[in-house]
Motif scaffolding. Structure first.
Motif, PDB file in Angstrom:
ATOM      1  N   GLY A  24       0.819  -0.979   0.032  1.00 44.85           N
ATOM      2  CA  GLY A  24       0.017   0.053   0.149  1.00 44.85           C
ATOM      3  C   GLY A  24       0.928   1.288  -0.125  1.00 44.85           C
ATOM      4  N   THR A  25       1.743   1.143   0.709  1.00 42.11           N
ATOM      5  CA  THR A  25       2.860   2.532   0.956  1.00 42.11           C
ATOM      6  C   THR A  25       3.469   2.813  -0.369  1.00 42.11           C
ATOM      7  N   VAL A  26       4.117   1.664  -0.973  1.00 41.14           N
ATOM      8  CA  VAL A  26       4.868   1.841  -2.142  1.00 41.14           C
ATOM      9  C   VAL A  26       4.152   2.041  -3.487  1.00 41.14           C
ATOM     10  N   GLY A  27       2.657   1.585  -3.210  1.00 39.28           N
ATOM     11  CA  GLY A  27       1.991   1.930  -4.224  1.00 39.28           C
ATOM     12  C   GLY A  27       1.360   3.282  -4.530  1.00 39.28           C
ATOM     13  N   ARG A  28       1.308   4.092  -3.271  1.00 36.06           N
ATOM     14  CA  ARG A  28       0.924   5.354  -3.367  1.00 36.06           C
ATOM     15  C   ARG A  28       2.115   6.164  -3.660  1.00 36.06           C
ATOM     16  N   VAL A  29       3.438   5.931  -3.263  1.00 36.67           N
ATOM     17  CA  VAL A  29       4.288   6.398  -3.591  1.00 36.67           C
ATOM     18  C   VAL A  29       4.802   6.444  -5.169  1.00 36.67           C
ATOM     19  N   THR A  30       4.624   5.309  -5.658  1.00 34.38           N
ATOM     20  CA  THR A  30       5.123   5.174  -6.889  1.00 34.38           C
ATOM     21  C   THR A  30       3.878   5.650  -7.959  1.00 34.38           C
ATOM     22  N   ALA A  31       2.671   5.676  -7.619  1.00 31.82           N
ATOM     23  CA  ALA A  31       1.648   6.409  -8.518  1.00 31.82           C
ATOM     24  C   ALA A  31       1.814   7.703  -8.427  1.00 31.82           C
ATOM     25  N   GLU A  32       2.021   8.360  -7.423  1.00 31.44           N
ATOM     26  CA  GLU A  32       1.990   9.752  -7.116  1.00 31.44           C
ATOM     27  C   GLU A  32       3.374  10.156  -8.153  1.00 31.44           C
ATOM     28  N   GLY A  33       4.255   9.569  -7.823  1.00 34.88           N
ATOM     29  CA  GLY A  33       5.761  10.052  -8.416  1.00 34.88           C
ATOM     30  C   GLY A  33       5.416   9.782 -10.195  1.00 34.88           C
ATOM     31  N   ARG A  34       4.818   8.806 -10.461  1.00 31.64           N
ATOM     32  CA  ARG A  34       4.964   8.540 -11.940  1.00 31.64           C
ATOM     33  C   ARG A  34       3.675   9.431 -12.592  1.00 31.64           C
ATOM     34  N   LEU A  35       2.667   9.724 -11.985  1.00 34.43           N
ATOM     35  CA  LEU A  35       1.466  10.297 -12.758  1.00 34.43           C
ATOM     36  C   LEU A  35       1.763  12.032 -12.297  1.00 34.43           C
ATOM     37  N   SER A  36       2.192  12.155 -11.212  1.00 36.15           N
ATOM     38  CA  SER A  36       2.323  13.650 -10.700  1.00 36.15           C
ATOM     39  C   SER A  36       0.867  14.040 -10.307  1.00 36.15           C
ATOM     40  N   VAL A  37       0.121  13.339  -9.830  1.00 41.75           N
ATOM     41  CA  VAL A  37      -1.359  13.772  -9.270  1.00 41.75           C
ATOM     42  C   VAL A  37      -1.530  13.063  -7.988  1.00 41.75           C
ATOM     43  N   ASP A  38      -2.419  13.453  -7.375  1.00 46.81           N
ATOM     44  CA  ASP A  38      -2.669  12.842  -5.940  1.00 46.81           C
ATOM     45  C   ASP A  38      -3.517  11.448  -6.292  1.00 46.81           C
ATOM     46  N   VAL A  39      -3.435  10.631  -5.389  1.00 49.04           N
ATOM     47  CA  VAL A  39      -4.070   9.170  -5.589  1.00 49.04           C
ATOM     48  C   VAL A  39      -4.571   8.924  -4.422  1.00 49.04           C
ATOM     49  N   ARG A  40      -5.751   8.045  -4.320  1.00 48.77           N
ATOM     50  CA  ARG A  40      -6.560   7.339  -3.240  1.00 48.77           C
ATOM     51  C   ARG A  40      -5.877   5.862  -3.158  1.00 48.77           C
ATOM     52  N   THR A  41      -5.543   5.574  -1.940  1.00 49.60           N
ATOM     53  CA  THR A  41      -4.876   4.466  -1.685  1.00 49.60           C
ATOM     54  C   THR A  41      -5.559   3.326  -0.855  1.00 49.60           C
ATOM     55  N   ASN A  42      -6.730   3.820  -0.245  1.00 47.45           N
ATOM     56  CA  ASN A  42      -7.251   3.115   0.761  1.00 47.45           C
ATOM     57  C   ASN A  42      -8.485   2.144   0.164  1.00 47.45           C
ATOM     58  N   VAL A  43      -8.311   1.524  -0.900  1.00 49.54           N
ATOM     59  CA  VAL A  43      -9.475   1.008  -1.599  1.00 49.54           C
ATOM     60  C   VAL A  43      -8.825  -0.354  -1.899  1.00 49.54           C
ATOM     61  N   ALA A  44      -9.592  -1.407  -1.466  1.00 46.90           N
ATOM     62  CA  ALA A  44      -9.333  -2.889  -1.855  1.00 46.90           C
ATOM     63  C   ALA A  44     -10.328  -3.272  -2.708  1.00 46.90           C
ATOM     64  N   TRP A  45      -9.700  -3.932  -3.798  1.00 45.77           N
ATOM     65  CA  TRP A  45     -10.671  -4.476  -4.778  1.00 45.77           C
ATOM     66  C   TRP A  45     -10.390  -5.958  -4.899  1.00 45.77           C
ATOM     67  N   PRO A  46     -11.064  -6.769  -4.228  1.00 41.86           N
ATOM     68  CA  PRO A  46     -10.723  -8.395  -4.238  1.00 41.86           C
ATOM     69  C   PRO A  46     -10.939  -8.774  -5.592  1.00 41.86           C
ATOM     70  N   TYR A  47     -10.684 -10.061  -5.844  1.00 42.52           N
ATOM     71  CA  TYR A  47     -10.654 -10.627  -7.295  1.00 42.52           C
ATOM     72  C   TYR A  47     -12.217 -10.640  -7.600  1.00 42.52           C
ATOM     73  N   GLN A  48     -12.495  -9.758  -8.784  1.00 43.17           N
ATOM     74  CA  GLN A  48     -13.708  -9.679  -9.285  1.00 43.17           C
ATOM     75  C   GLN A  48     -14.973  -9.164  -8.444  1.00 43.17           C
ATOM     76  N   GLY A  49     -14.345  -8.614  -7.218  1.00 37.41           N
ATOM     77  CA  GLY A  49     -15.208  -7.935  -6.420  1.00 37.41           C
ATOM     78  C   GLY A  49     -16.011  -9.080  -5.389  1.00 37.41           C
ATOM     79  N   TYR A  50     -15.827 -10.303  -5.272  1.00 39.71           N
ATOM     80  CA  TYR A  50     -16.411 -11.097  -4.466  1.00 39.71           C
ATOM     81  C   TYR A  50     -15.821 -11.117  -2.968  1.00 39.71           C
ATOM     82  N   LEU A  51     -16.518 -11.011  -2.151  1.00 33.59           N
ATOM     83  CA  LEU A  51     -16.227 -10.466  -0.733  1.00 33.59           C
ATOM     84  C   LEU A  51     -16.826 -11.553   0.245  1.00 33.59           C
ATOM     85  N   ASP A  52     -15.974 -11.909   1.152  1.00 33.16           N
ATOM     86  CA  ASP A  52     -16.646 -12.791   2.446  1.00 33.16           C
ATOM     87  C   ASP A  52     -15.865 -12.039   3.878  1.00 33.16           C
ATOM     88  N   GLN A  53     -16.281 -12.867   4.923  1.00 34.70           N
ATOM     89  CA  GLN A  53     -15.676 -12.089   6.132  1.00 34.70           C
ATOM     90  C   GLN A  53     -14.152 -12.343   6.104  1.00 34.70           C
TER      91      GLN A  53
END
Length: 784
Positions: A357-386
């Motif tokens: 998560g930490t490296v993802g934010r630093v990389t995306a902001e550095g490569r795209l030069s925009v603010d990004v949102r990083t507190n989002v989980a996207w499990p495979y195909q959106g399927y969720l359980d506990q």
């Protein structure tokens, strides 16, 4: 890259749910009422997904014609006089000619709009003509005879007024073929194709819709870098260059996404790293060299610099447009569902997810030069359980993108489509994608009929949703697959733009949907693990695969202890471990295994590059001497914090000196000298083992065993030892003879001196006389 990864990590040791079935049953029951009485308004219940309307219907003996709708233009009628042209293809799938055929458009039975999403689903699920499709009174085109196996194109035009449409809403648009057959020459229905016609003459209240626009690719960067000062990156193949080039998938996604202000771009930062690496000189592995250290002879020069430069520049412009939002996935998009189900308790996994998560934010902001949102989980195909929800919380994600199949609505509790956001406990909110709408873009849209069907169904679903509660503005999430195709992207974009133009949809970013007020009564109960679909579970990364990835950390920690420039290795391996966990490996078992094996193989090569070369026999020609043992460093950097220990297999026969400390420059070897002392001749097994130094010293690498042949132990030592033994024996003989002499001499009293010298006579024993006359003890002789 190293500044983003920091210090080494700690040591690491398509089914549907029961709820979905209930939803379908409820929808079918509601739809039955529609079939029984078309004049009775249908209840507004949850959607029945059905199939893509307009896709070829199967032929049968009774209905031998299969019909496909290619286009509907315009997709939405705005006035009663608007001409809507429907084109398509008819195929005679029967065994005899179809005679005197005509194409007709049916007039809706009640001339009333469809009022619920369940009605849309029921219409989409039909295959054969039925009276519920309307009254066939608009014959538009004579086709004539269609021989068996032959096809004919059709084009019919109608207006809403022709169909008796006056009220705004969604209507079934049924096109069928009439004619005779060899068995029945009387004109009758031979086949049918259905789609939907939205009629929106005035601006409706707007439903907000957030559309995810994923930019992902299977991991390309490998752990290896070239042995130069620049650490030139290495890719596993050139498939990414093809995707970035004009006409490629990622190229087209950026081009299409630029046309949609308010889009939510969902980006894997690892993809950005790979593209950025390609903007500079890079190398590509040759096939079959995945675990080898990168060299000029097993790599080739990369050729994608120009397309990488252009794509990255275009993407930066696109995401910076007003109203857009960028969601950065954790670095390399780790597979949350696989980790939740199969990686529970693996040492280092929580740390890896946090770092992603930490490296993802630093990389995306550095490569795209925009603010990004990083507190989002996207499990495979959106399927969720506990379990998946808990794993995403551990990773620091308080917003989860969820497939509507995991949180289905009960039509008995809620009679309209709710807002996408809802609390699910544990401080998390879910943004639930509309299952029916999202599934339209999960399908194969490579054909024009499929694209038209998806577009018309999308428009119909969203218009019906808007009209469910016209005074209550609601919002939706559209979740296409991670591997969004060009056809699906173009279809989704055109459908959104059409609905926006006709006034009932407004494209907004994810944050707008996520911060909306949850609809009271919307389902927020996260299902248990037993309800997780079997299909996605079968494609998960296994527990052994996840364990192998985490075990890489142990070997990496071992290597880090001896390197003088650990950052050159730490960063590439930390990234490669996360890439080994990527969601992109779903359904790509062989490629995933090859990537993991390449990472492990390369690490093994690095660890074994500092070693004691194998040896068989060393000769020690004496009772003392020096054993010479070499240590070799084949790495491209110096190593230290090492010592070499020699251990004798028989300490009573051969002893060696203490451990020797080791510091080796890059690509050098050094011979160490160990003093040795032998007691006897013969063979002794010796073990050479590298150890790290420090309070928590550990063995490094594999031990090397060899034999020491001891020859020519100094003979003087043996003589002295043997002489000492002889003197002791002589002394014992002397003592015995003296006792016998005293026993034979009656004059010898009890006070006689036993050590007094005997007189030498002619009959005296010369041996006893030498012993007796020897004034020095055996021990004293050994001392000499």
């Amino acid at each position: 890259m190293s500044e983003r990864w920091g210090s080494p990590q700690p040591e690491a040791g398509a089914g549907r749910t029961t709820g979905r079935t209930a939803k379908r049953l409820g929808a079918l029951l509601a739809g039955a009422a529609v079939l029984l009485s078309a004049a009775t308004p249908a209840l507004a219940v949850g959607p029945v997904r059905g199939t893509l309307t307009g896709v070829r219907t199967s032929g049968s003996a009774e209905y031998p014609a299969t019909m496909v709708i290619n286009t509907v233009k315009p997709a939405v009628a705005a006035q009663t006089g608007d001409t809507v042209t429907v084109t398509g293809v008819i195929t005679n799938a029967g065994g005899s000619d179809l005679r005197a055929t005509t194409v007709a458009v049916r007039t809706p039975v009640s001339k009333k709009p469809l009022e619920s999403r369940s009605e849309l689903g029921l219409i989409a699920s039909r295959n054969s003509p039925t009276g519920q499709d309307g009254i066939d009174q608009n014959t538009n085109q004579q086709i004539g005879t269609i021989p068996a196996g032959q096809s004919r194109q059709f084009s019919v035009a109608v207006t809403p007024a022709d169909l008796g449409i006056e009220e705004p809403g969604v209507y079934e648009l049924a096109v069928d073929l009439w004619g005779g057959t060899e068995d029945n020459e009387k004109a009758h229905a031979l086949g049918i194709a259905r789609t939907f016609l939205p009629y929106s003459p005035q601006a409706a209240s707007k439903t907000q819709i957030a559309a995810l626009w994923p930019l992902t690719h299977a991991p390309e960067l490998v752990a290896q870098t070239m042995p130069d000062t620049e650490q030139t990156p290495v890719l596993r193949d050139e498939s990414l260059a093809a995707d970035l080039a004009p006409g490629g998938r990622l190229f087209q996604l950026v081009k299409t996404g630029e046309t949609l202000p308010g889009l939510t771009w969902v980006v894997d930062p690892d993809l950005l790293d790979a593209v950025y690496a390609m903007t500079k000189p890079y190398r590509v592995q040759k096939p079959g060299t995945a675990g080898e250290s990168a060299q000029n002879d097993n790599t080739v020069a990369g050729t994608g610099k120009a397309v990488a430069d252009a794509w990255l520049k275009e993407l930066r412009t696109a995401v910076a447009a007003s109203g857009n939002e960028v969601v950065a996935l954790p670095y390399a998009d780790p597979d949350l569902a696989s980790i939740a189900h199969n990686g529970n308790g693996l040492t280092g996994m929580d740390t890896a997810l946090s770092k992603a998560g930490t490296v993802g934010r630093v990389t995306a902001e550095g490569r795209l030069s925009v603010d990004v949102r990083t507190n989002v989980a996207w499990p495979y195909q959106g399927y969720l359980d506990q379990q998946v929800a808990a794993t995403s919380r551990t990773a620091g994600d308080d917003l989860v993108l969820v497939n509507g199949a995991s949180l289905p609505e009960d039509p008995k509790k809620l009679s309209y489509t709710p807002n996408a956001v809802r609390p699910i406990g544990g401080g998390q909110n879910a943004v639930v994608a509309d299952e029916t709408v999202s599934d339209l873009f999960q399908q194969d849209l490579s054909s024009q009929p499929a694209r038209t069907a998806a577009t018309q169904r999308f428009l119909a679903e969203t218009l019906v949703i808007t009209k469910e509660q016209p005074a209550d503005q609601r919002n939706l999430l559209v979740m296409p697959p991670r591997t969004l195709t060009v056809d699906a992207a173009n279809t989704l974009a055109s459908a959104i733009l059409e609905a926006q133009k006709d006034g009932w949809l407004s494209l907004v970013k994810l944050d707008t949907v996520a911060t909306a007020t949850p609809t009271p009564g919307a389902n927020g109960n996260v299902p248990g693990p037993a309800e997780y679909p079997d299909g996605p579970r079968r494609t998960e990364l296994s527990d052994s695969a996840l364990g192998d990835v985490m075990n890489v950390q142990s070997g990496l920690d071992e290597l880090m202890r001896i390197l003088t420039q650990p950052q050159r290795v730490r960063s590439p391996f930390s990234a490669a471990m996360l890439r080994s966990l990527s969601t992109a490996w779903r359904d790509r078992t062989d490629a995933a295994g090859a990537y993991r094996a390449g990472v492990q193989g390369y690490l093994d090569n690095l660890v074994s590059a500092v070693k004691v070369p194998a040896k068989s026999v060393i000769t020690l020609p004496g009772d003392s001497g020096t054993l010479l043992v070499s240590v070799k460093n084949d790495l491209n950097q110096a190593v230290g914090n090492l010592e070499l220990r020699l251990t004798s297999g028989q300490l009573n026969r051969l002893n060696v000196g203490p451990p020797e400390s080791i510091v080796l420059d890059a690509n050098t070897s050094r011979t160490l000298r160990f003093p040795a002392k032998a007691q006897v001749n013969g063979s002794v097994q010796m073990t050479a083992q590298l150890w790290t130094t420090g309070p928590d010293a550990k063995q490094y690498g594999e031990p090397v065993t060899f034999t020491v042949e001891v020859t020519s132990v100094t003979q003087g030592v043996l003589y002295v030892i043997g002489g000492g033994v002889v003197l002791i024996l002589l002394a014992a003989v002397r003592f015995s003879l003296q006792r016998k002499k005293r026993s034979a001499d009656p004059d010898a009293g009890p006070d006689a001196d036993p050590d007094a010298p005997a007189e030498a006579g002619p009959d005296a024993d010369p041996g006893s006389a030498a012993v007796a006359g020897d004034p020095v003890s055996g021990d004293e002789k050994v001392g000499h």
